[in-house]
Write a protein that holds these residues in place. Sequence first.
Motif, PDB file in Angstrom:
ATOM      1  N   ALA A  29       0.812  -1.220   0.000  1.00 42.64           N
ATOM      2  CA  ALA A  29       0.000   0.000   0.000  1.00 42.64           C
ATOM      3  C   ALA A  29       0.849   1.275   0.000  1.00 42.64           C
ATOM      4  O   ALA A  29       0.311   2.375   0.040  1.00 42.64           O
ATOM      5  CB  ALA A  29      -0.930   0.005   1.211  1.00 42.64           C
ATOM      6  N   THR A  57      -1.278  -2.511   6.807  1.00 46.74           N
ATOM      7  CA  THR A  57      -1.249  -3.362   5.608  1.00 46.74           C
ATOM      8  C   THR A  57      -1.146  -4.832   6.011  1.00 46.74           C
ATOM      9  O   THR A  57      -1.861  -5.688   5.467  1.00 46.74           O
ATOM     10  CB  THR A  57      -0.058  -2.976   4.706  1.00 46.74           C
ATOM     11  N   TRP A 108      -3.876  -7.747   5.388  1.00 47.93           N
ATOM     12  CA  TRP A 108      -3.447  -8.882   4.556  1.00 47.93           C
ATOM     13  C   TRP A 108      -3.714 -10.187   5.303  1.00 47.93           C
ATOM     14  O   TRP A 108      -4.176 -11.163   4.709  1.00 47.93           O
ATOM     15  CB  TRP A 108      -1.956  -8.743   4.216  1.00 47.93           C
TER      16      TRP A 108
END
Length: 254
Positions: free
Chosen positions: A13, A202, A206
């Motif tokens: 990201a 992130t 994930w």
Amino acid sequence: MDIPRIFNITESAHRIHNPFTPDKFAMLGAALRLEPEDRVLDLACGSGEMLCTWARDHGIVGTGVDMSRLFSAQAKRRAETLGVAERVEFIHGDAAGYVSGEKVDVAACVGATWIGGGVAGTIELLRRSLRHGGIILIGEPYWRQLPPTEEIARGCLAQTRADFLELPELVASFGRLGYDVVEMVLANQDGWDRYEAAKWLTMRRWLEANPDDELAGEVQAKLASEPVRYATYTREYLGWGVFALMPRLGHKQP
Ligand code: SAH
């Protein structure tokens, strides 16, 4: 060909894969007094934010090379979004040994000096693409304060304290290589937070989306340990900056 997958996960990201924030790249672009049509080569360009924003703001033309398939694709998309796809080209490949066909006004490696085997080798590599009177950019960490122990250096993910210099020594080292330092823009702790802390959200997202991935255990462990490691070590001890260099006049290069 790709970089280790863990980076493509933790930095998926990020637009900027180093402790610079958008204002720092803008400051650097202004500091370099870029002109329209100036040619910029960016080795290990990541997701291409420097080239894309400089193409938009200064009308430069640029080439970026990066080994991450994901970051290279993101760079191309970013160029389209900013309306500069005609001005910047992104090559997915190994930047080690990459020399541009046409000489450039600015040759950069911003945060990946391992591609030339260290700072000196990377400067030498960039030099081969540089026109007479052009500028080399090197992005590199330095010690904000020298770690009192090797354990602290390892906490900053350095192998040893000798991996990095303190700022005055780093600046002096460019002189010893035969270069004038003609500009510099330094990151700050807020910028480090953007680079490091952005990985945490992130990773968390994930993990939620990829619970059965073979790297899930590693990512979970990183997410659990990274905030404290970063706050204890990197944030306090490590600085980072981009240094603009020009070959010293009258200095004979080896
Ligand atoms: N300069 C960029 C990225 C810095 S992070 C920015 O400022 O955002 C380091 C980058 O080096 C990553 O994008 C990684 O994919 C790339 N990289 C690592 N080894 C490489 C190699 N041998 N050749 C090209 N790129 C490489």
